[in-house]
Scaffold this active site. Structure first.
Site, short mmCIF file in Angstrom:
data_model
loop_
_atom_site.label_atom_id
_atom_site.label_comp_id
_atom_site.label_asym_id
_atom_site.label_seq_id
_atom_site.Cartn_x
_atom_site.Cartn_y
_atom_site.Cartn_z
N ALA A 14 34.56 37.09 31.69
CA ALA A 14 32.83 36.42 31.76
C ALA A 14 32.28 38.37 31.81
O ALA A 14 31.13 38.17 30.78
CB ALA A 14 33.10 36.17 33.54
N ASN A 40 42.89 37.97 34.34
CA ASN A 40 43.48 36.58 34.45
C ASN A 40 42.77 36.20 32.95
O ASN A 40 44.01 35.15 32.37
CB ASN A 40 43.02 35.55 34.91
N GLN A 45 46.55 31.08 29.11
CA GLN A 45 47.83 30.17 27.95
C GLN A 45 47.16 28.73 27.26
O GLN A 45 47.34 28.65 26.90
CB GLN A 45 49.21 30.15 29.01
N GLY A 47 43.76 26.91 26.75
CA GLY A 47 42.67 27.01 25.63
C GLY A 47 41.03 27.26 26.44
O GLY A 47 41.14 27.07 27.99
N ASP A 207 39.07 41.14 45.72
CA ASP A 207 37.79 41.94 45.60
C ASP A 207 36.46 41.41 46.27
O ASP A 207 35.60 41.97 47.03
CB ASP A 207 38.05 43.31 44.77
N ARG A 274 45.66 18.42 38.61
CA ARG A 274 46.64 19.67 39.43
C ARG A 274 46.96 19.36 40.57
O ARG A 274 48.75 19.25 41.23
CB ARG A 274 45.94 20.82 38.86
N GLU A 355 35.50 33.39 37.82
CA GLU A 355 36.30 32.65 39.01
C GLU A 355 35.16 33.50 40.67
O GLU A 355 35.64 33.22 41.62
CB GLU A 355 37.77 33.72 38.81
N LEU A 372 37.37 29.00 30.61
CA LEU A 372 37.05 30.38 29.93
C LEU A 372 36.23 29.91 28.85
O LEU A 372 35.36 31.13 28.93
CB LEU A 372 38.36 30.64 29.07
C1 SIN Z 1 47.44 26.70 31.23
O1 SIN Z 1 48.48 26.59 30.24
O2 SIN Z 1 47.86 25.50 32.75
C2 SIN Z 1 46.45 26.80 32.46
C3 SIN Z 1 45.22 26.59 32.31
C4 SIN Z 1 43.52 26.46 32.98
O3 SIN Z 1 44.33 26.68 34.16
O4 SIN Z 1 42.91 26.36 32.66
#
Ligand code: SIN
Length: 525
Positions: A14, A40, A45, A47, A207, A274, A355, A372
């Protein structure tokens, strides 16, 4: 006195997208507490989620986002986010950013939890964050000054107008610096470092939330913290993320005897939202069962997941066995500093993005790979807003110093805060444990008026205590389970809490119906 149009705190996606889109005449300073790569975003990882596939469209992306986040969103904000996904991907391509493609040159799309179809764009397999951050860094202009290894410990407010007019930071040798500007943007990430198990960079520990709270800003939805189901788990410790994309490629969660964990638990099984997968793994581990990610069926694993391969090798896990030991850990904060649609906080001149900010796009549980996208979307949007402001000429400010404090602090160890948060405000919460946590935290006084005299380490712990208290208050108050906030003693969603957001500020705690309604948006001229 050196002054800036905009000071950005943090160096994640950001922050960099904002810097890239600010007018090239703007005097911009980025301050980051460590190296610029310590974010982060750089470690991401997964996308970028965007509805670019044939047969996909932003409405379906919208529905998936709302479903994963349990309809707790600001729907207008979600719509703006998903609608901007495809044009933002096009913009990156036009800048020369290379998404992973198949043999026909078409962008290859990955699958992740709670998405109804393949929608995730990657670059370099599981190294998307690194490539994207390097790309943005290389394309920012020479008007951007970057200072690494300075820790911002205070926001400077104008003594009469209460507008945010700058920041104070501590350098590597403990020396204090003051920087003045027209607008400050907090983009420092979430709160992973408050928990023993986390996927976050070790520098990320709340922070931004503490800085904004201390200055008087509204903080909201702090009970909504996403725990990622699969962090690499070796010798009782977590060692980084095992991307959900691994399950998107067919990886399955199993117990020690190879029985699938998620069968019969949710229609989307291993790719359920999740919080559902994390809870299942947590409960299995709490009952003494090991949990693994079975990757035996994934061809070319090392090529598809180079980052995870290195991570496993470094921790002594052989991929040849086809099983990666996993446990859940803190991953993402859905709440944060309350902002309106252009990132304005409740303090004039203070903005928040990424975030750190609570925009309402993630609801009670973020959809995978929407973060992202959020960074790209709000970075650009806030830049466009700031570019449209007529900046003030700097007068000489007579900033009244807060009374110096140098009382001896009694502080807990960072590890104790992390351990308490993990065990009492983690994946499954109860009133009893949250009360114990609150009582433990209340033994410490973090409300020190002036931090000038204290070391970075001391201030970091004070910030962690502050943020931990905000999490604990909100988690205790919300007597229901919704999305990532799971209360064992209130196991269901409760209609009465459906639209209620818990706002906290130095003036107290308030329940309000919608995230953005309290902001009388004042555009500065
Ligand atoms: C992941 O690669 O599992 C994390 C991706 C995310 O949190 O957006």
């Amino acid at each position: 006195m050196k002054t800036y149009d905009c000071i950005i705190i943090g160096s994640g996606i950001a922050a960099m997208q904002l810097a890239k889109h600010l007018n090239t005449e703007s005097r911009v300073l980025i301050i980051t507490k460590s190296k610029r790569q310590a974010s982060n975003s750089y470690r991401a990882q997964g996308g970028i989620a965007a509805a670019v596939a044939k047969g996909d469209n932003p409405s379906i992306h919208f529905t998936d986002t709302i479903r994963a986040g349990c309809s707790f969103h600001n729907e207008q904000a979600v719509w703006n986010l998903v609608k901007n996904g495809p044009p933002l991907m096009e913009e990156l391509k036009n800048q020369g950013f290379m998404f992973d493609a198949n043999n026909f040159g078409e962008v290859s799309l990955g699958m992740e939890g709670a998405h109804s179809q393949k929608r995730i764009l990657h670059c370099g397999g599981d190294a998307t964050g690194k490539h994207l951050m390097d790309h943005l860094f290389l394309t920012i202009q020479s008007n951007i000054e970057l200072i690494e290894n300075q820790f911002v410990y205070e926001l400077i407010l104008h003594p009469y107008t209460n507008r945010c007019i700058g920041v104070q930071a501590k350098g590597e040798n403990g020396e204090n610096h003051s920087y003045y500007c027209n607008n400050v943007v907090l983009a420092v990430g979430g709160i992973g470092g408050l928990f023993t198990f986390t996927s976050n960079d070790s520098t990320i520990a709340g922070d931004g939330i503490a800085l904004a709270y201390r200055a008087g800003a509204d903080i909201v939805d702090m009970e909504f913290i996403q725990f990622h189901p699969t962090l690499l788990y070796v010798d009782g410790k977590t060692h980084g993320l095992i991307s959900e994309a691994v399950r998107g490629e067919g990886g399955r969660l199993v117990n020690a005897s190879g029985t699938p964990l998620m069968d019969g638990k949710h229609p989307q099984k291993d790719l359920a939202p999740r919080h559902i997968v994390a809870k299942e793994i947590f409960e299995n581990r709490a009952a003494g069962n090991e949990v693994f990610l079975d990757i035996a069926m994934i061809s070319d694993f090392e090529m598809k997941f180079p980052t995870i391969t290195v991570l496993c090798e470094a921790s002594g896990i052989s991929l040849a066995n086809g099983k990666i030991p996993v446990a859940p850990g803190c991953h993402f904060l859905m709440g944060g500093i309350a902002v309106n649609s252009v990132g304005q906080t409740s303090i004039d001149g203070l903005y928040a993005i990424g975030e750190t900010a609570a925009t309402g796009v993630h609801g009670a549980n973020r959809l995978a790979s929407n973060s992202l996208l959020e960074g790209l979307h709000y970075g650009k949007k806030v830049a466009s807003h700031l570019n449209g402001l007529v900046n003030r000429e700097f007068g000489v400010f007579s900033v009244e110093n807060k009374p110096a404090t140098n009382k001896k602090l009694t502080l807990p160890r960072k590890e104790d805060i992390q351990m308490f948060l993990m065990s009492k405000a983690g994946i499954i919460r109860t009133q009893k444990e949250l009360r114990e946590l609150k009582a433990w935290l209340s033994e410490y006084d973090e409300s020190i008026p002036s931090l000038d005299q204290y070391s970075i380490e001391e201030v970091q712990v004070l910030f962690m205590l502050q943020t931990a208290k905000l999490v604990t208050n909100a988690a205790l108050l919300r007597e229901e389970s919704r999305g990532a906030h799971i209360r064992e003693d209130f196991p269901f969603e409760n209609e009465q809490w459906k639209e209620v957001h818990i706002f906290q500020s130095i003036n107290g705690i308030e329940m309000r119906r919608r995230i953005n309604e309290r902001h009388k948006i004042k555009i500065h001229a």
